[in-house]
Motif scaffolding. Structure first.
Motif, PDB file in Angstrom:
ATOM      1  N   PRO A 131       0.806  -1.230   0.000  1.00 35.63           N
ATOM      2  CA  PRO A 131       0.000   0.000   0.000  1.00 35.63           C
ATOM      3  C   PRO A 131       0.836   1.276   0.000  1.00 35.63           C
ATOM      4  CG  PRO A 131       0.108  -0.924   2.210  1.00 35.63           C
ATOM      5  CD  PRO A 131       0.875  -1.870   1.325  1.00 35.63           C
ATOM      6  N   TYR A 132       2.153   1.137  -0.060  1.00 35.81           N
ATOM      7  CA  TYR A 132       3.002   2.316   0.045  1.00 35.81           C
ATOM      8  C   TYR A 132       2.965   3.148  -1.227  1.00 35.81           C
ATOM      9  CZ  TYR A 132       4.521  -0.357   4.060  1.00 35.81           C
ATOM     10  OH  TYR A 132       4.518  -1.074   5.229  1.00 35.81           O
ATOM     11  N   LEU A 171     -10.973   0.569   4.985  1.00 38.10           N
ATOM     12  CA  LEU A 171     -10.496   0.383   3.616  1.00 38.10           C
ATOM     13  C   LEU A 171      -8.998   0.645   3.473  1.00 38.10           C
ATOM     14  CD1 LEU A 171     -13.357   2.349   1.803  1.00 38.10           C
ATOM     15  CD2 LEU A 171     -13.181  -0.133   2.064  1.00 38.10           C
ATOM     16  N   ALA A 172      -8.501   1.602   4.223  1.00 36.09           N
ATOM     17  CA  ALA A 172      -7.087   1.968   4.106  1.00 36.09           C
ATOM     18  C   ALA A 172      -6.713   2.808   5.320  1.00 36.09           C
ATOM     19  CB  ALA A 172      -6.850   2.787   2.837  1.00 36.09           C
ATOM     20  N   GLN A 173      -5.419   2.881   5.607  1.00 37.51           N
ATOM     21  CA  GLN A 173      -4.995   3.719   6.732  1.00 37.51           C
ATOM     22  C   GLN A 173      -3.522   4.082   6.605  1.00 37.51           C
ATOM     23  OE1 GLN A 173      -4.200   1.973  10.665  1.00 37.51           O
ATOM     24  NE2 GLN A 173      -4.878   0.008   9.830  1.00 37.51           N
ATOM     25  N   THR A 174      -3.145   5.108   7.323  1.00 36.99           N
ATOM     26  CA  THR A 174      -1.743   5.414   7.559  1.00 36.99           C
ATOM     27  C   THR A 174      -1.668   6.216   8.858  1.00 36.99           C
ATOM     28  OG1 THR A 174       0.304   6.256   6.588  1.00 36.99           O
ATOM     29  CG2 THR A 174      -1.635   7.641   6.349  1.00 36.99           C
ATOM     30  N   GLN A 175      -0.484   6.363   9.385  1.00 34.08           N
ATOM     31  CA  GLN A 175      -0.302   7.150  10.594  1.00 34.08           C
ATOM     32  C   GLN A 175      -0.183   8.630  10.227  1.00 34.08           C
ATOM     33  OE1 GLN A 175       0.686   5.946  14.222  1.00 34.08           O
ATOM     34  NE2 GLN A 175      -0.948   4.657  13.409  1.00 34.08           N
ATOM     35  N   MET A 207       1.589  11.782  11.549  1.00 30.98           N
ATOM     36  CA  MET A 207       2.656  12.081  12.511  1.00 30.98           C
ATOM     37  C   MET A 207       3.119  13.522  12.424  1.00 30.98           C
ATOM     38  SD  MET A 207       5.235   8.934  12.565  1.00 30.98           S
ATOM     39  CE  MET A 207       6.031   9.740  13.922  1.00 30.98           C
ATOM     40  N   THR A 227       4.955  13.508   6.538  1.00 29.46           N
ATOM     41  CA  THR A 227       3.774  13.382   5.689  1.00 29.46           C
ATOM     42  C   THR A 227       3.749  11.971   5.112  1.00 29.46           C
ATOM     43  OG1 THR A 227       3.819  15.725   5.120  1.00 29.46           O
ATOM     44  CG2 THR A 227       2.589  14.267   3.649  1.00 29.46           C
ATOM     45  N   ASN A 228       2.719  11.227   5.460  1.00 30.94           N
ATOM     46  CA  ASN A 228       2.525   9.879   4.918  1.00 30.94           C
ATOM     47  C   ASN A 228       1.481   9.948   3.811  1.00 30.94           C
ATOM     48  OD1 ASN A 228       4.335   8.682   6.687  1.00 30.94           O
ATOM     49  ND2 ASN A 228       2.785   8.380   8.264  1.00 30.94           N
ATOM     50  N   VAL A 229       1.762   9.284   2.718  1.00 33.66           N
ATOM     51  CA  VAL A 229       0.886   9.403   1.549  1.00 33.66           C
ATOM     52  C   VAL A 229       0.115   8.101   1.329  1.00 33.66           C
ATOM     53  CG1 VAL A 229       0.797   9.865  -0.928  1.00 33.66           C
ATOM     54  CG2 VAL A 229       2.498  11.025   0.508  1.00 33.66           C
ATOM     55  N   VAL A 230      -1.205   8.235   1.232  1.00 36.53           N
ATOM     56  CA  VAL A 230      -2.065   7.087   0.920  1.00 36.53           C
ATOM     57  C   VAL A 230      -2.725   7.332  -0.426  1.00 36.53           C
ATOM     58  CG1 VAL A 230      -4.033   5.692   1.643  1.00 36.53           C
ATOM     59  CG2 VAL A 230      -2.619   6.791   3.355  1.00 36.53           C
ATOM     60  N   LEU A 240      -7.177   6.310  14.261  1.00 34.98           N
ATOM     61  CA  LEU A 240      -6.771   4.947  14.621  1.00 34.98           C
ATOM     62  C   LEU A 240      -5.477   4.911  15.436  1.00 34.98           C
ATOM     63  CD1 LEU A 240      -7.641   2.762  11.480  1.00 34.98           C
ATOM     64  CD2 LEU A 240      -8.875   2.982  13.626  1.00 34.98           C
ATOM     65  N   GLU A 241      -5.036   6.049  15.932  1.00 33.78           N
ATOM     66  CA  GLU A 241      -3.905   6.027  16.875  1.00 33.78           C
ATOM     67  C   GLU A 241      -4.312   6.832  18.088  1.00 33.78           C
ATOM     68  OE1 GLU A 241      -1.286   4.564  18.525  1.00 33.78           O
ATOM     69  OE2 GLU A 241      -0.512   4.343  16.481  1.00 33.78           O
TER      70      GLU A 241
END
Lengths: 502, 183
Positions: B68-69, B128-132, B134, B138-141, B156-157
């Motif tokens: 998923p990255y 369906l999808a997730q990322t942290q 922080m 910047t995390n990209v989904v 979810l954190e």
């Protein structure tokens, strides 16, 4: 009974330390289970508590259960290891005292100063909370955890030092001299020594990582202008939390090796495969905390791939060596099942059963839709509740039998059956909630998630009742245990008892 | 799909484990010499080890093919809509809140205070999808909606006492149509 490599007597002070650890373990376990029930019934809508109180309870439940498992595991490890390595029992008492002070500080943090940043206290949350609610709660909590860590570190240094002295180097405790052909021996050190060496290496590393992130958090609270990298802090947090939680079972499994081998009257020797497996366990346990960071996309991809691949691999030593060895050693052995042997065997099932959902969740594509859902507590409640905790309870019964000639009661077996069946109900409810995407650590749940909470809460009531029964039986019988007999006498007593019962 | 697969696999494997442990537990009464058991046991163990490693290698091979990255090249080639997502105690701030079916979306997720978790849920509250999310990163989904409707973003954190109220609704419409799919 099999001959053991007994060399050293277990001193009176060591026994007091072991019983002290078990007493604190059982008390904390019951309290934390009660907290767990309150949380599940609140999520299930049967009772209502404020979110503030819920999250304070959640924080204490998390750190309390890890602490309980660590103290119980330490009792088992110390008791059996001290047969092979002359340990200083004062160190065990120091660990007990520091742990009790640490527990008191954590309770004060949560229930006096309303600290509620979860047992993972992810940086910079404690600092932000301290700004909003005052720094006393965070300070009590962080320093309490630090104090417990110091106690354990002192204990591991003592164990590591004595193993190194006895076997000519710490790594020989993991059988390196035999693996690399520097000795003609066919077997390595006793399994208790091998497991203890692994725990010393892993948990000392974990405590140093934890101490670093705690100090970072404290510095940031005292002077918010000094900031740290949040991702580095997260690495350190999980390097501490994952390894420390994981290692509880590696301490407690010493009891499986000792007790099943004794009851089956078969040697559980550390051959080359056994030693290699434990060396890989050491390496994997240190590495795989990155599976907690699979959804931190900023982490280098190679590190995340390690998180998946080595989490898979970490299942191999237990599935191929330890659990498989437990099956082999009892098979057609003439072993008589009682609370100690039966629960130790059950705990091996719990360990492997807990590893299954963990390995599945360590798959990155699965983690993408299951991370931080209730699937995660589903995994670790199986591992902790049907693995580590069962090993500790088994040891309580073994201790009273070995040291005090106490016998099991039919009530014990009923309690064990209730505990097992309802624990499967509890973990099943967590895993099902994970399947339907219920998030973990939510004080308030949507109606579609509540049924699993209620099933889990009711199951937990029966688990609590069984645990109270185990604990009362332990306290009732422990007064009969002697305080000065040697290991040889203990073995003779157990042999006589086995003959009587057969 | 993965949730269902994980659940079924776990139930089957744990049940199989229980059967194995119960079977062995029932075969302890009669004592026989350990040597032949060890010899046979070690032979079986070799196959058990090879089987486990094989399953793990196959699972690794297939599961790593669809990570998923974020793939910047693929996202750029698809002309993805870029959406900035910021997490705060206890709310989400999105640069856009309406989306279209079939349109690739690139969520750039970060946090302005503590760690949060960006969890994208469908109308059935399935993740369906997730990322942290922080601070400082910047995390990209990348995600492409396949059905119109109202979606939720849940935290979810754990992020402190308002964690469970950190919910944001977004709307996905058919291209040029309504969110319920009835054009």
């Amino acid at each position: 009974m099999a001959k053991t490599d007994t060399n050293y007597p277990i001193t009176s002070l060591a026994k007091k330390g072991v019983v002290g650890h078990l007493a604190v373990t059982a008390t904390v376990l019951i309290l934390m289970m009660a907290f767990g029930i309150i949380m599940l019934f609140n999520q299930g809508g049967l009772i209502t508590i404020s979110p503030d109180l819920f999250y304070s309870i959640m924080t204490v439940h998390g750190i309390g259960m890890i602490g309980m498992a660590s103290l119980g595991g330490a009792a088992i490890m110390w008791y059996f290891l001290s047969k092979y390595v002359p340990l200083n029992p004062k160190v065990l008492m120091v660990n007990l005292v520091l742990s009790v002070i640490g527990i008191a500080m954590i309770l004060i943090a949560a229930f006096v100063f309303k600290f509620s940043d979860a047992w993972t206290f992810l940086y910079p949350l404690p600092s932000i909370s301290a700004k909003q609610h005052g720094m006393a709660g965070a300070m009590f909590f962080l320093n309490g955890v630090l104090l417990i860590g110091v106690g354990f570190l002192i204990m591991y240094l003592e164990i590591g030092r004595k193993i190194a002295k006895q076997y000519g180097g710490l790594m020989n405790g993991l059988g390196w001299d035999m693996i690399f052909g520097k000795t003609d021996k066919h077997y390595g050190p006793p399994a208790a020594v091998v497991a203890s060496t692994m725990v010393v290496i892993c948990n000392s590393t974990a405590i140093l990582a934890g101490a670093t992130v705690i100090v970072m958090s404290i510095v940031n609270i005292l002077n918010p202008s000094i900031v740290f990298d949040a991702l580095l802090a997260k690495h350190l947090t999980y390097a501490f939390g994952h390894i420390f939680a994981n290692a509880t079972i590696y301490m407690a499994v010493v009891g499986v090796y000792e007790i099943l081998a004794k009851y089956a009257d078969r040697p559980w020797k550390a051959n080359k495969v056994f030693l290699i497996a434990w060396n890989f366990s050491t390496l994997f346990t240190l590495m795989i905390y990155t599976h907690h960071l699979l959804m931190d996309f900023a982490v280098p991809k190679w590190m995340l791939l390690i998180g998946q691949i080595f989490s898979y691999a970490n299942g191999l030593p237990v599935m191929v060596v330890t659990a498989y060895g437990a099956l082999m050693i009892v098979y057609r052995s003439g072993l008589r099942w009682d609370m100690a042997s039966g629960l130790m065997f059950l705990a091996m099932f719990g360990w492997v059963a807990g590893a299954v959902p963990a390995i599945i969740d360590a798959t990155i594509v699965v983690n993408h839709v299951m991370h931080n859902t209730k699937w995660v507590p589903g995994h670790f409640h199986t591992y902790m509740g049907l693995g580590v905790t069962i090993m500790i309870i088994a040891f309580m019964y073994y201790y009273n039998k070995a040291e005090g000639n106490r016998r099991d009661h039919s009530w014990d077996r009923i309690s064990a059956a209730f505990y097992t069946v309802f624990f499967l109900g509890l973990t099943g409810s967590f895993l099902y909630a994970g399947k339907i995407s219920a998030p973990r650590r939510w004080a308030v749940h949507l109606p579609e998630w509540m049924l699993s909470d209620i099933v889990g809460g009711i199951s937990a009531c029966f688990i609590l009742a069984a645990t109270i029964s185990f604990t009362l039986r332990f306290f009732a019988n422990v007064k009969y245990t002697k305080t000065a007999n040697t290991s040889e006498e203990m073995i003779q007593e157990t042999t006589n008892l086995m003959k009587k019962t057969s | 799909m993965y949730q269902q697969l994980a659940w079924i696999l776990t139930v089957i494997l744990v049940f199989a484990l229980a059967v194995v442990f119960l079977t062995i537990a029932r075969k302890t009464a009669r004592r026989v010499d350990y040597q032949p058991i060890q010899e046979k046991g070690y032979r079986i163990r070799k196959y058990w080890f090879i089987s486990l490693v094989s399953v793990m290698v196959i699972a690794t091979f297939f599961s790593l093919r669809n990570l998923p990255y974020h793939d910047a090249t693929a996202a750029a080639a698809s002309g993805a809509k870029v959406v900035n997502v910021e997490g705060y105690q206890f709310y989400w701030k999105l640069s856009q809140e309406e989306f279209f079916v079939g349109e690739p979306v690139q969520f750039n997720v970060t946090s302005m205070d503590v760690n949060h978790g960006f969890g994208l849920y469908d109308e059935n509250m399935q993740l369906l999808a997730q990322t942290q999310a922080m601070p400082g990163y910047t995390n990209v989904v990348d995600f492409t909606f396949t059905k119109p409707g109202k979606y939720q973003i849940l935290c979810l954190e754990y992020c402190s006492v308002g964690h469970h109220v950190m919910v944001k609704e977004i709307v996905v419409k058919e291209k040029g149509g309504a969110s319920d799919g009835k054009n």
